[in-house]
Design a protein around this motif. Structure first.
Motif, short mmCIF file in Angstrom:
data_model
loop_
_atom_site.label_atom_id
_atom_site.label_comp_id
_atom_site.label_asym_id
_atom_site.label_seq_id
_atom_site.Cartn_x
_atom_site.Cartn_y
_atom_site.Cartn_z
N LEU A 30 4.41 -6.18 4.87
CA LEU A 30 3.27 -5.68 4.12
C LEU A 30 2.56 -4.57 4.89
CD1 LEU A 30 1.32 -5.86 1.72
CD2 LEU A 30 0.10 -7.68 2.96
N ARG A 31 2.41 -4.76 6.19
CA ARG A 31 1.76 -3.75 7.03
C ARG A 31 2.54 -2.44 7.01
NH1 ARG A 31 2.05 -6.26 11.51
NH2 ARG A 31 0.16 -7.49 11.19
N ARG A 61 4.56 -1.43 4.69
CA ARG A 61 4.46 -0.83 3.35
C ARG A 61 3.15 -0.09 3.18
NH1 ARG A 61 2.85 -2.93 -1.68
NH2 ARG A 61 2.65 -5.01 -0.78
N LYS A 62 2.06 -0.68 3.67
CA LYS A 62 0.76 -0.02 3.56
C LYS A 62 0.71 1.25 4.39
CE LYS A 62 -2.19 -3.89 2.20
NZ LYS A 62 -2.52 -3.20 0.92
N LYS A 63 1.36 1.23 5.56
CA LYS A 63 1.42 2.43 6.39
C LYS A 63 2.21 3.53 5.68
CE LYS A 63 2.30 2.05 10.77
NZ LYS A 63 2.93 1.60 12.05
N GLU A 109 2.56 3.85 2.47
CA GLU A 109 1.75 4.32 1.34
C GLU A 109 0.67 5.29 1.82
OE1 GLU A 109 0.35 0.72 -0.39
OE2 GLU A 109 2.18 0.37 -1.56
N THR A 110 0.05 4.98 2.95
CA THR A 110 -0.99 5.88 3.48
C THR A 110 -0.39 7.21 3.89
OG1 THR A 110 -2.30 4.00 4.26
CG2 THR A 110 -2.78 6.15 5.25
N VAL A 136 4.69 5.90 -4.55
CA VAL A 136 3.68 4.91 -4.19
C VAL A 136 2.47 5.07 -5.09
CG1 VAL A 136 4.42 4.79 -1.80
CG2 VAL A 136 2.68 6.45 -2.44
N GLN A 162 -0.57 5.58 -4.54
CA GLN A 162 -1.56 6.60 -4.20
C GLN A 162 -1.10 8.01 -4.54
OE1 GLN A 162 -0.56 4.20 -2.21
NE2 GLN A 162 -2.21 3.36 -0.98
#
Length: 206
Positions: free
Chosen positions: A4-5, A7-9, A11-12, A101, A103
């Motif tokens: 999850l971490r 994936r969030k990185k 996405e950012t 993604v 965003q």
């Protein structure tokens, strides 16, 4: 949790790159600050610097990301598919809108195409574009070597194929951007790579 971490990185990173492209297309490269890009995504400039060393790198990231799709897709193609047929199919994935993604902008593919025009015209972005191209070309050479049973450390062939594909893609992109009326990349790319695979025979006079 680590998945999850990551994936969030990812996405950012993608969101920052899209913001950099969108702002540069709207304002021009010299009129965009790192602070503007960070603010558009809702993060701090320090967070931006954790992902990219410059706004040029952020802009070129989408180009690199899409370019690296080619090697990934080539590895997924059927093992018995002829090399150049597999390369044509794999290369077309670079220009497919594909999953983005959450965003990303509402029209990510169109904005990326606009961003390509900026990347090719802006001198300040040329070094990053060359760097991205070299990374993607090395990835593709490794994938070609795997498919053809050659050694990328000893054999010229996979590097020659990768460099040729890269040159054909760049020529097709530039033709796409200048053609009037426009010609779709899904037609330009297969045409360019098919001619390349055939040894670039002279065109038939019109």
């Amino acid at each position: 949790m680590s998945g999850l971490r990551e994936r969030k990185k990812a996405e950012t990173r993608a969101a920052l790159s899209w913001a950099a492209i969108r702002l540069t297309v709207a304002r021009g490269f010299d009129n965009v600050l790192v602070e503007d890009i960070a603010q558009a995504v809702g993060v701090s400039p320090r967070t931006f610097n954790n992902y990219f060393s410059s706004k040029a790198e952020a802009i070129a990231f989408r180009h690199l990301d899409r370019s690296r799709r080619v090697a990934e897709e080539l590895r997924r193609r059927p093992a018995d598919e002829p090399l150049w047929a597999a390369l044509i199919a794999a290369t077309l994935t670079r220009f497919a809108p594909g999953p983005e993604v959450t965003q990303s902008p509402p029209r990510p593919h169109a904005e990326w195409v606009d961003g390509l025009a900026v990347m090719l015209a802006e001198p300040a972005l040329q070094a990053e574009m060359l760097r991205a191209g070299a990374i993607a070309e090395a990835d593709l050479a490794a994938a070609v070597a795997e498919r053809t049973g050659t050694d990328p450390d000893r054999d010229l062939y996979p590097h020659l194929v990768a460099a040729s594909v890269n040159a054909a893609v760049n020529a097709a992109i530039r033709h796409y951007l200048r053609a009037d009326p426009p010609v779709a990349m899904e037609h330009l790319l297969p045409d360019a790579l098919t001619r390349l695979a055939a040894g670039l025979p002279p065109p038939t006079p019109r």
